[in-house]
Write a protein that holds these residues in place. Structure first.
Motif, mmCIF file in Angstrom:
data_model
loop_
_atom_site.group_PDB
_atom_site.id
_atom_site.type_symbol
_atom_site.label_atom_id
_atom_site.label_comp_id
_atom_site.label_asym_id
_atom_site.label_seq_id
_atom_site.Cartn_x
_atom_site.Cartn_y
_atom_site.Cartn_z
ATOM 1 N N ASP A 24 -38.235 -4.494 14.389
ATOM 2 C CA ASP A 24 -39.594 -4.662 14.906
ATOM 3 C C ASP A 24 -40.190 -5.993 14.439
ATOM 4 O OD1 ASP A 24 -41.961 -3.773 16.325
ATOM 5 O OD2 ASP A 24 -42.846 -3.360 14.359
ATOM 6 N N ILE A 25 -40.003 -6.323 13.172
ATOM 7 C CA ILE A 25 -40.497 -7.601 12.644
ATOM 8 C C ILE A 25 -39.853 -8.763 13.399
ATOM 9 C CG2 ILE A 25 -40.425 -9.146 10.637
ATOM 10 C CD1 ILE A 25 -40.818 -6.594 8.890
ATOM 11 N N LYS A 26 -38.563 -8.673 13.624
ATOM 12 C CA LYS A 26 -37.848 -9.729 14.345
ATOM 13 C C LYS A 26 -38.410 -9.892 15.751
ATOM 14 C CE LYS A 26 -33.221 -11.144 15.800
ATOM 15 N NZ LYS A 26 -33.285 -11.053 17.249
ATOM 16 N N GLU A 27 -38.701 -8.780 16.401
ATOM 17 C CA GLU A 27 -39.216 -8.827 17.773
ATOM 18 C C GLU A 27 -40.642 -9.375 17.841
ATOM 19 O OE1 GLU A 27 -37.486 -8.036 20.726
ATOM 20 O OE2 GLU A 27 -35.850 -8.204 19.278
ATOM 21 N N ARG A 28 -41.423 -9.156 16.791
ATOM 22 C CA ARG A 28 -42.839 -9.530 16.808
ATOM 23 C C ARG A 28 -43.145 -10.881 16.165
ATOM 24 N NH1 ARG A 28 -45.636 -4.454 14.198
ATOM 25 N NH2 ARG A 28 -47.470 -5.790 14.379
ATOM 26 N N ALA A 174 -46.129 -5.947 5.400
ATOM 27 C CA ALA A 174 -47.105 -6.727 4.637
ATOM 28 C C ALA A 174 -46.499 -8.041 4.146
ATOM 29 C CB ALA A 174 -47.643 -5.910 3.462
ATOM 30 N N LEU A 175 -45.215 -8.033 3.842
ATOM 31 C CA LEU A 175 -44.557 -9.262 3.372
ATOM 32 C C LEU A 175 -44.646 -10.386 4.390
ATOM 33 C CD1 LEU A 175 -41.184 -8.156 1.743
ATOM 34 C CD2 LEU A 175 -43.274 -8.877 0.614
ATOM 35 N N VAL A 176 -44.583 -10.020 5.652
ATOM 36 C CA VAL A 176 -44.583 -11.038 6.707
ATOM 37 C C VAL A 176 -45.942 -11.152 7.397
ATOM 38 C CG1 VAL A 176 -42.094 -10.835 7.063
ATOM 39 C CG2 VAL A 176 -43.647 -9.452 8.454
ATOM 40 N N GLY A 177 -46.944 -10.439 6.860
ATOM 41 C CA GLY A 177 -48.301 -10.547 7.393
ATOM 42 C C GLY A 177 -48.540 -9.786 8.688
ATOM 43 N N LEU A 178 -47.774 -8.737 8.914
ATOM 44 C CA LEU A 178 -47.956 -7.918 10.117
ATOM 45 C C LEU A 178 -48.612 -6.597 9.776
ATOM 46 C CD1 LEU A 178 -44.589 -8.244 12.087
ATOM 47 C CD2 LEU A 178 -46.773 -9.303 12.644
ATOM 48 N N GLU A 179 -49.354 -6.082 10.725
ATOM 49 C CA GLU A 179 -49.879 -4.717 10.628
ATOM 50 C C GLU A 179 -48.766 -3.762 11.024
ATOM 51 O OE1 GLU A 179 -53.074 -3.665 9.829
ATOM 52 O OE2 GLU A 179 -53.525 -5.748 9.291
ATOM 53 N N MET A 180 -48.763 -2.584 10.425
ATOM 54 C CA MET A 180 -47.814 -1.545 10.823
ATOM 55 C C MET A 180 -48.177 -1.066 12.215
ATOM 56 S SD MET A 180 -46.730 1.015 7.701
ATOM 57 C CE MET A 180 -47.710 2.241 8.429
ATOM 58 N N PRO A 181 -47.165 -0.856 13.061
ATOM 59 C CA PRO A 181 -47.475 -0.294 14.385
ATOM 60 C C PRO A 181 -47.969 1.141 14.251
ATOM 61 C CG PRO A 181 -45.101 -0.514 14.090
ATOM 62 C CD PRO A 181 -45.753 -1.101 12.875
ATOM 63 N N GLU A 182 -48.760 1.555 15.195
ATOM 64 C CA GLU A 182 -49.301 2.932 15.138
ATOM 65 C C GLU A 182 -48.352 3.913 15.747
ATOM 66 O OE1 GLU A 182 -53.313 3.266 16.463
ATOM 67 O OE2 GLU A 182 -53.805 1.302 15.649
#
Length: 182
Positions: A24-28, A174-182
């Protein structure tokens, strides 16, 4: 973060959850991932039927040919990567890290990276006393008892310089500055 080195050990516990978060991180993001697997990490990916997925989703991946092969520690020491993430990390790998044993690709990379400034994040699977629920390769739920020695080693790892212990796969957001998806 622009570049992350992600090491995978032979833990079945939290492998699917960790993989889903990293994908998910890679995609976003536009983060460049270099994934490397211990020999046991490769075995677990195959056992959990995720081997084809990692080859498709993370084409820049390497497998363990020895403690310093492929050569990953050098680029991590000199700051080519913004972070080293070991997730999930087995009790065996954590014990080796705590005691300075660098006889696998993953444990050697951690030992050498700790000598530089690149931050290291480890998701140790054996962190909490008591039991944890996880899933077998067939999807069946199973309960594991944490051994005191393994929990103690995770606590020691959290005290080591340049190493941050992650509690759960979702902490990676949080490490990459993203919000968790709901």
């Amino acid at each position: 973060m622009k570049r992350i080195a992600w090491g995978i050990t032979g833990s079945g516990d939290q492998i699917k959850e960790t993989y889903d978060v990293m994908h998910d991180i890679k995609e976003r993001t536009d983060i460049e991932f270099m994934v490397f697997l211990s020999k046991e990490g490769e075995t677990v990916m195959k056992w959990y039927r995720m081997w084809d997925d990692i080859q498709r989703d993370f084409p820049n991946f390497k497998t363990d040919a020895g403690p310093n092969s492929p050569f990953i520690a050098g680029p991590l020491q000199v700051g080519h990567y913004d972070a080293l993430i070991i997730a999930p990390a087995t009790a065996n790998s954590v014990a080796k890290m705590v005691h300075g044993i660098a006889d696998t690709l993953v444990t050697n990379v951690v030992a050498q990276t700790a000598k530089g400034d690149t931050p290291i994040y480890v998701l140790a699977v054996d962190q909490k006393r008591g039991t944890v629920d996880t899933f077998a390769p067939n999807g069946k739920k199973m309960t594991l008892k944490m051994r005191e020695v393994d929990v103690s080693n995770s606590e020691k790892l959290a005290q080591m310089e340049n190493i941050t212990l992650l509690e759960k796969p979702e902490d990676l957001y949080a490490l990459v500055g993203l919000e968790m998806p709901e």
